[in-house]
Design an enzyme around this catalytic site. Structure first.
Site, PDB file in Angstrom:
ATOM      1  CD  GLU A   1       3.473  17.423  20.037  1.00 11.25           C
ATOM      2  OE1 GLU A   1       3.739  17.463  18.944  1.00 11.25           O
ATOM      3  OE2 GLU A   1       3.401  16.673  20.874  1.00 11.25           O
ATOM      4  CG  HIS A   2       2.314  22.619  17.697  1.00  6.84           C
ATOM      5  ND1 HIS A   2       1.624  22.522  16.310  1.00  6.84           N
ATOM      6  CD2 HIS A   2       1.466  22.024  18.353  1.00  6.84           C
ATOM      7  CE1 HIS A   2       0.498  22.041  16.413  1.00  6.84           C
ATOM      8  NE2 HIS A   2       0.585  21.581  17.676  1.00  6.84           N
TER       9      HIS A   2
ATOM     10  N   GLY B   1      -3.363  10.919  16.794  1.00  2.00           N
ATOM     11  CA  GLY B   1      -2.094  11.486  16.957  1.00  2.00           C
ATOM     12  C   GLY B   1      -0.909  10.701  17.003  1.00  2.00           C
ATOM     13  CG  LEU B   2      -0.804   7.241  18.306  1.00  2.87           C
ATOM     14  CD1 LEU B   2      -0.959   5.671  18.790  1.00  2.87           C
ATOM     15  CD2 LEU B   2       0.349   7.818  19.462  1.00  2.87           C
TER      16      LEU B   2
ATOM     17  CG  ASP C   1       4.326  13.470  12.587  1.00  4.96           C
ATOM     18  OD1 ASP C   1       4.918  13.479  13.754  1.00  4.96           O
ATOM     19  OD2 ASP C   1       3.346  13.684  12.403  1.00  4.96           O
TER      20      ASP C   1
END
Length: 393
Positions: A39-40, A128-129, A176
């Protein structure tokens, strides 16, 4: 189609388009995504491990004889009109994800005509999807098909990302959009954000299920903090580059370099960078776990990721921390962490499939007791990526 909900959604989008425009549309779906670990790290040219899921945005699109753009958002019940020669931001926000894609394609010298577009989705908003990325990718894919632009899947993902960066104004990485376009059933995508190379990692354990718990909150810090974290990471890289010019991103950095050159200069920047460098290594180790079917160790790494996001990167929030703490010592849950940009949205959990309902009931009750809020639980199945589901007549 993968679910009854999605089949019903396809019908509603199709019927609304036919009612508005009296024609048969091209239909495209694009999925939301989960990210198991990493993540990030994407905007730091690191590694990520996302997967497309069986929740979608569905776009119905058809050509017009003029240069007008007519949009309709089924879920909001809202219309928007624009013109290819005059694209601008909208106070409604949702048109910006579509207009941004149009702008990017025009900047790449692709010839577009006017079009009508209707879309709807079953991706939970604010969870957050990546419903926004799904809308961008569905739009780019649909325009590519409609106007025969000859774009590759990578072109589509990159155009969708640039739309969000430059038109919407969120400096997201590629994860994403890439997951939405390149997803495959029962496979995770180990994506290298430095060069966009990727490897599919099998994720097909019938004894485990991915469960998402939605905090039902989205704190106002989310957008500003996202961009701030990106700037802090860039600051850390700049501090290292003074001594190691070859370091172009945190992907190239080591903990030792952080200790020597960042920690003495800025403790906060050090914490941000330490998390990212550690997370990239954690993802590499996690992929090795999955290749050995060692889901227990992988789950422990998910908890470690949450701890880093909570204490070092500081993008968690009270509600996310509660949801993770509620399953931390539950034998039915192998791993859990917050997922996405932070400050709200969902946690992602690896749960033993025969214990899902018990876990959902326990967490739902305890979360309400501790926060006064209701959580929503979603079961996510790893699914295929963006594609055409119905061609025009």
């Amino acid at each position: 189609m993968s679910t009854t909900t999605t089949i019903s959604l396809q019908g509603m989008v199709y019927e609304k388009y036919a009612a508005l425009y009296g024609a048969t549309p091209l239909l495209v779906w694009s999925p939301g995504r989960v990210n198991l670990i990493g993540e990030h790290t994407d905007y730091n040219r690191g590694l990520v491990l996302p997967a497309a899921i069986d929740k979608h945005i569905i776009v119905a699109i058809g050509k017009r004889a003029d240069s007008a753009i007519q949009l309709y958002a089924l879920d909001q019940g809202e219309s928007f009109q624009a013109n290819l020669g005059a694209l601008g931001r909208s106070p409604l926000l949702w048109p910006d994800y579509i207009m941004g894609v149009v702008q990017q394609l025009q900047r790449q010298d692709h010839h577009l005509g006017g079009f009508n577009l209707v879309f709807g989705g079953d991706i939970p908003q604010g969870a957050g999807l990546s419903s926004s990325a799904a809308l961008e990718c569905a739009t780019a894919f649909a325009l590519n098909e409609l106007f025969h632009l000859g774009l590759s899947r990578l072109d589509i993902a990159l155009s969708a990302q640039k739309a969000e960066n430059e038109f919407v104004g969120v400096k997201c990485g590629l994860m994403d959009q890439f997951a939405s376009v390149f997803g495959q059933e029962q496979r995770l995508i180990k994506l290298d954000c430095a060069d966009f190379s990727y490897e599919y990692i099998p994720f097909n354990n019938p004894d485990l299920c991915i469960v998402l718990f939605d905090t039902q909150v989205k704190h106002s810090l989310a957008s500003s903090a996202y961009n701030e974290r990106r700037e802090q990471c860039e600051r850390g890289v700049a501090l290292i580059q003074r001594h190691h010019p070859h370091v172009k991103s945190l992907r190239d950095a080591t903990i030792r370099q952080l200790d020597e050159h960042v920690k003495p200069a800025d403790a906060t920047v050090y914490n941000r960078c330490h998390y990212v460098v550690s997370e990239i290594k954690r993802l590499q180790d996690g992929c090795d776990d999955l290749k050995k079917d060692d889901f227990a160790t992988f789950g422990k790494r998910m908890f470690e990721t949450h701890d880093g996001l909570q204490h070092l990167y500081e993008v968690s929030c009270h509600e996310l921390d509660i949801l993770v703490d509620l399953v931390r010592n539950n034998d039915a849950v192998l791993g859990a962490r917050m997922m996405g940009g932070g400050f709200g949205g969902c946690t992602i959990n690896l749960v033993k499939v025969d214990q899902v309902q018990r876990v959902v009931d326990t967490v739902t009750a305890a979360y309400h007791e501790k926060t006064g809020r209701d959580t929503q639980a979603y079961i996510a199945h790893i699914s295929a990526g963006t594609d055409v589901i119905l061609n025009e007549d």
